[in-house]
Design an enzyme around this catalytic site. Structure first.
Site, mmCIF file in Angstrom:
data_model
loop_
_atom_site.group_PDB
_atom_site.id
_atom_site.type_symbol
_atom_site.label_atom_id
_atom_site.label_comp_id
_atom_site.label_asym_id
_atom_site.label_seq_id
_atom_site.Cartn_x
_atom_site.Cartn_y
_atom_site.Cartn_z
ATOM 1 N N PHE A 139 0.862 -1.179 0.000
ATOM 2 C CA PHE A 139 0.000 0.000 0.000
ATOM 3 C C PHE A 139 0.896 1.225 0.000
ATOM 4 C CE2 PHE A 139 -2.525 3.412 1.780
ATOM 5 C CZ PHE A 139 -3.739 3.248 1.129
ATOM 6 N N ASP A 224 9.282 2.785 1.357
ATOM 7 C CA ASP A 224 8.089 3.476 1.840
ATOM 8 C C ASP A 224 8.016 3.261 3.350
ATOM 9 O OD1 ASP A 224 5.551 4.141 2.722
ATOM 10 O OD2 ASP A 224 4.514 3.327 0.980
ATOM 11 N N LYS A 253 2.682 10.338 8.111
ATOM 12 C CA LYS A 253 2.020 9.866 9.320
ATOM 13 C C LYS A 253 2.627 10.458 10.594
ATOM 14 C CE LYS A 253 -0.183 5.629 7.611
ATOM 15 N NZ LYS A 253 -1.570 6.003 7.887
#
Length: 407
Positions: A139, A224, A253
Site C-alpha cells: 500500500f 516506503d 504519518k
C-alpha cells in the site's frame, strides 16, 4: 448553522460515503486516552493509524505550533521558510539523505518518489527505462499512480485505465525479485514492514537482495516508511535496523503527529533530476507543519524513546501470548516495534472488524490490517499502565467476540 449539533448521523447526511466511521465521535484526547461526545473514555491503541506517535496534545508540540501560529502560516514556494529549512537540516543530519522534498501526505511523498525515479532514469539511461517493481499486498497511497503501484486490486477496481509499466511481485520472495528486476527497471518500491497488507516484516535477506539487484541493474530502491518510520520500528527509520540503505525514502504519518506533512528523502545526485518546475506542492513545506515535524524528530530520535519502543513491543507481544494461551484466537503475532499484527485463527477468518467494533464497547481503539489481522499501533510513549489496561480491555474484547461466535 455552524453551531448546529452534529453527530454520527450527520456524516451519512453530508459526507461522501467512502468511509465507514465508528459509531462514536472523539472530541478530545490527551496522551493515550480519548473522550467522545458523551464523555466516554478510550485507550488509544491506534494512534490515528500510526500517526499520533507521541500521543494526543503533547505539550512540546502544542507549544511550538502555538508559537508558529502567531508568526506565519503560509508562504508560496516562491519563498522558502525557516521551519522547513530546520526540518530538512535535521532530517539530512539524522539519515542517509542529502536532500528533502516536503509534501502533505504519504501518498504525495510516494508520488514524488516514483516520479523522481522515472525522471532520474530518463536523465541517465533514456526514455525506455520506466518499469516500477512493487509488491503484492503493498500500500503506497490513494492517488491513481500510487494506488496502482500498490499491489491490492480491490483499491484499483473501477478506476481503469491505470498507469502502466508496473510489475507486482510476491513480498519476501527472492526468486520473484530476481526474475522481475532487470535493465528496464527504473525503481523498486517496498515497505520494510507491510502495514495495510497484514503487518508483515520484510526479511533482512529480501531487502539486501533488492539492494543488490537495484545496484546491478541501475534501478533506484525506494523504501516506503510512511507507516513504520519515525521511531515506530524501534529505530528512527526502519532501514537503520535492517542495515540496508535505500536511494529514496518516504515518510509521513507520525512525522507530524497529526499535523499533515510528508517528506521524500534522497541523495544530492538523484535529487538533481527534479530541476525547477518538474514537481511541486502548494502546501508542501508549510511552516506550521514543519515546525511540528522538526520537534517530533527531535523528541523521537533519542535512546529513551527508541529503547522504550522495544520494551513496549515486548509487553504487548507477551500480553497477547498470555491471552492466546487460554483463548486460542491467534495463529500468528508479528510486526516490528509498535506496529504489531495478530492474525486470527481460521475459525475467526474475516472477523477482524468485529474486534474493532467490540473494542469500542470496552473503551479500546484498535485497528485492522485486512479482514484477518487485528493491528496494534499505540503511541511510542504510551504509559505502561495504559498499555496494561489496554491489554486487559482487549482480553475482554476477545472473550466477547468468541462468545458471539459460539452462539
Amino acid at each position: 448553522m455552524s453551531s448546529a449539533i452534529v453527530n454520527r448521523q450527520t456524516f451519512d447526511e453530508v459526507m461522501v460515503p467512502n468511509y465507514s466511521p465508528a459509531a462514536f465521535i472523539p472530541v478530545s484526547g490527551k496522551g493515550s486516552r480519548l473522550w467522545d461526545q458523551d464523555g466516554n473514555e478510550y485507550i488509544d491503541f491506534a494512534s490515528g493509524i500510526a500517526v499520533t506517535s507521541l500521543g494526543h496534545l503533547h505539550p512540546e508540540l502544542t507549544r511550538v505550533l502555538h508559537e508558529q501560529v502567531d508568526r506565519l502560516w503560509h508562504l508560496s514556494n516562491t519563498f522558502t521558510n525557516e521551519p522547513a529549512l530546520r526540518l530538512a537540516r535535521r532530517l539530512t543530519e539524522s539519515t542517509f539523505a542529502e536532500r528533502v522534498f516536503f509534501s502533505n501526505s504519504g501518498a504525495e511523498a510516494n508520488e514524488a518518489a516514483l516520479k523522481l525515479a522515472r525522471r532520474y532514469a530518463f536523465d541517465h539511461f533514456g526514455a525506455e527505462k520506466t518499469k516500477i517493481v512493487s509488491c503484492k499486498q503493498s500500500f503506497h497511497g490513494r492517488t491513481l499512480f500510487t494506488v496502482s503501484v500498490g499491489g491490492q486490486p480491490k483499491y484499483t477496481e473501477g478506476f481503469a485505465p491505470l498507469p502502466g509499466d508496473l510489475d507486482h511481485i510476491e513480498f519476501n520472495n527472492l526468486a520473484a525479485a530476481e526474475a522481475a528486476i532487470d535493465g528496464n527497471t527504473c525503481a523498486v518500491i517496498v515497505e520494510p514492514v507491510q502495514g495495510e497488507g497484514g503487518v508483515l516484516p520484510a526479511s533482512p535477506e529480501y531487502l539486501k537482495k533488492l539492494r543488490e539487484l537495484c545496484d546491478k541493474h541501475g534501478a533506484l530502491l525506494i523504501f516506503d516508511e510512511v507507516q513504520i518510520g519515525v521511531g515506530r520500528s524501534g529505530s528512527l527509520f526502519a532501514y537503520m535496523g535492517y542495515g540496508v540503505t535505500p536511494d529514496i525514502l518516504t515518510s509521513a504519518k507520525a512525522l507530524g503527529n497529526g499535523f499533515p506533512v510528508g517528506a521524500m528523502l534522497t541523495t544530492k545526485k538523484i535529487a538533481a533530476s527534479f530541476v525547477v518546475g518538474t514537481h511541486g506542492s502548494t502546501y508542501g513545506g508549510n511552516p506550521l507543519a514543519c515546525v511540528v515535524a522538526d520537534k517530533v524528530i527531535e523528541l523521537v530520535n533519542t535512546p529513551e524513546v527508541l529503547d522504550g519502543v522495544k520494551r513496549r513491543h515486548d509487553l504487548i507481544v507477551d500480553g497477547l501470548a498470555r491471552i492466546n494461551e487460554t483463548q486460542r484466537v491467534f495463529r500468528d503475532v508479528r510486526g516490528a516495534g509498535l506496529l504489531i499484527g495478530a492474525e486470527l485463527t481460521g475459525e475467526l477468518a474475516g472477523k477482524s472488524k468485529d474486534f474493532v467494533n467490540v473494542g469500542a464497547k470496552h473503551g479500546l481503539v484498535i485497528l485492522v490490517a485486512g479482514p484477518n489481522v487485528v493491528r496494534f499501533a499505540p503511541s511510542l510513549v504510551i504509559p505502561e499502565d495504559d498499555l496494561q489496561e489496554g491489554l486487559k480491555r482487549f482480553e475482554a474484547v476477545v472473550a466477547e467476540v468468541l462468545a458471539a461466535q459460539s452462539v
